[in-house]
Design an enzyme around this catalytic site. Structure first.
Site, mmCIF file in Angstrom:
data_model
loop_
_atom_site.group_PDB
_atom_site.id
_atom_site.type_symbol
_atom_site.label_atom_id
_atom_site.label_comp_id
_atom_site.label_asym_id
_atom_site.label_seq_id
_atom_site.Cartn_x
_atom_site.Cartn_y
_atom_site.Cartn_z
ATOM 1 N N HIS A 99 0.839 -1.201 0.000
ATOM 2 C CA HIS A 99 0.000 0.000 0.000
ATOM 3 C C HIS A 99 0.873 1.249 0.000
ATOM 4 O O HIS A 99 1.962 1.257 0.574
ATOM 5 C CB HIS A 99 -0.959 0.024 1.196
ATOM 6 C CG HIS A 99 -0.300 -0.159 2.525
ATOM 7 N ND1 HIS A 99 0.089 -1.383 2.999
ATOM 8 C CD2 HIS A 99 0.038 0.736 3.495
ATOM 9 C CE1 HIS A 99 0.636 -1.251 4.180
ATOM 10 N NE2 HIS A 99 0.629 0.038 4.517
ATOM 11 N N HIS A 101 0.746 5.297 1.073
ATOM 12 C CA HIS A 101 0.039 6.331 1.814
ATOM 13 C C HIS A 101 0.197 7.652 1.051
ATOM 14 O O HIS A 101 1.321 8.053 0.745
ATOM 15 C CB HIS A 101 0.666 6.562 3.194
ATOM 16 C CG HIS A 101 0.666 5.388 4.120
ATOM 17 N ND1 HIS A 101 -0.184 5.314 5.205
ATOM 18 C CD2 HIS A 101 1.427 4.267 4.164
ATOM 19 C CE1 HIS A 101 0.053 4.186 5.871
ATOM 20 N NE2 HIS A 101 1.036 3.543 5.270
HETATM 21 P P1 AMP Z 1 1.476 0.549 7.443
HETATM 22 O O1 AMP Z 1 2.112 0.873 8.769
HETATM 23 O O2 AMP Z 1 2.217 1.202 6.285
HETATM 24 O O3 AMP Z 1 1.269 -0.933 7.244
HETATM 25 O O4 AMP Z 1 0.064 1.256 7.479
HETATM 26 C C1 AMP Z 1 -1.150 0.582 7.570
HETATM 27 C C2 AMP Z 1 -2.257 1.614 7.573
HETATM 28 O O5 AMP Z 1 -3.487 0.957 7.374
HETATM 29 C C3 AMP Z 1 -2.365 2.429 8.856
HETATM 30 O O6 AMP Z 1 -2.205 3.809 8.546
HETATM 31 C C4 AMP Z 1 -3.783 2.114 9.356
HETATM 32 O O7 AMP Z 1 -4.426 3.224 9.938
HETATM 33 C C5 AMP Z 1 -4.470 1.682 8.065
HETATM 34 N N1 AMP Z 1 -5.617 0.796 8.255
HETATM 35 C C6 AMP Z 1 -5.663 -0.346 8.968
HETATM 36 N N2 AMP Z 1 -6.887 -0.900 8.888
HETATM 37 C C7 AMP Z 1 -7.625 -0.089 8.099
HETATM 38 C C8 AMP Z 1 -8.967 -0.115 7.627
HETATM 39 N N3 AMP Z 1 -9.834 -1.091 7.959
HETATM 40 N N4 AMP Z 1 -9.390 0.883 6.816
HETATM 41 C C9 AMP Z 1 -8.550 1.877 6.468
HETATM 42 N N5 AMP Z 1 -7.266 1.955 6.874
HETATM 43 C C10 AMP Z 1 -6.821 0.989 7.682
#
Ligand code: AMP
Length: 136
Positions: A99, A101
């Site tokens: 993903h 951001h």
């Molecule tokens: P990372 O640390 O790069 O793996 O970031 C994962 C991101 O996913 C975090 O910013 C979380 O807030 C986001 N996240 C986790 N679950 C969900 C969800 N159900 N819907 C939207 N964002 C999510």
């Protein structure tokens, strides 16, 4: 079958606030945003880290990211933003599905904070050659 929360979002098992979708890519609002407009852009392909992604999925992400970034900026009235992409738990990846951001940096300071302690490049010629020799 992948059981990450993003795979569940892709399958419609977990809701999201969708902002974009095409054949290869889905984008939705981060549930715990660092700033207003914090958006996640994911491939539909279930790769864990960027280096595992197919060329087709990578190309689709590359096409979509600038377009989605422009929309985030326009909707939030922001001009500055960071693009963050974590790979591996040691690099702060929590959800094991690729993903990106998109994190707007607002005038109030909200957005991504970066701790950046630069070093000095040592042995650059050899290192660049070593990396280049591993390209496939
Ligand atoms: P990372 O640390 O790069 O793996 O970031 C994962 C991101 O996913 C975090 O910013 C979380 O807030 C986001 N996240 C986790 N679950 C969900 C969800 N159900 N819907 C939207 N964002 C999510």
């Amino acid at each position: 079958m992948s059981q990450t929360v993003f795979s569940k979002i892709l399958r419609g098992e977990v809701p999201c606030h969708k902002v974009y979708e095409d054949d290869h890519v889905l984008a939705f609002l981060d549930i715990n945003p660092l700033s207003r407009g914090h958006t996640l852009v994911i491939p539909k392909e279930p790769a864990v880290t960027l280096d595992q992604l197919s060329d087709d999925a990578a190309a689709a992400l590359g096409r979509a990211l600038p377009k989605i970034s422009r929309a985030v900026l326009a909707a939030t009235g922001t001009r500055a933003f960071n693009l963050l992409q974590n790979n591996g738990s040691a690099a702060h990846q929590v959800v094991m599905h690729v993903h990106f951001h998109i994190i707007p940096k607002h005038p109030d300071g909200s957005g991504l904070g970066i701790g950046w302690e630069p070093g000095s490049l040592a042995d650059g010629a050899n290192l660049a050659a070593a990396i280049a020799s591993k390209l496939t």
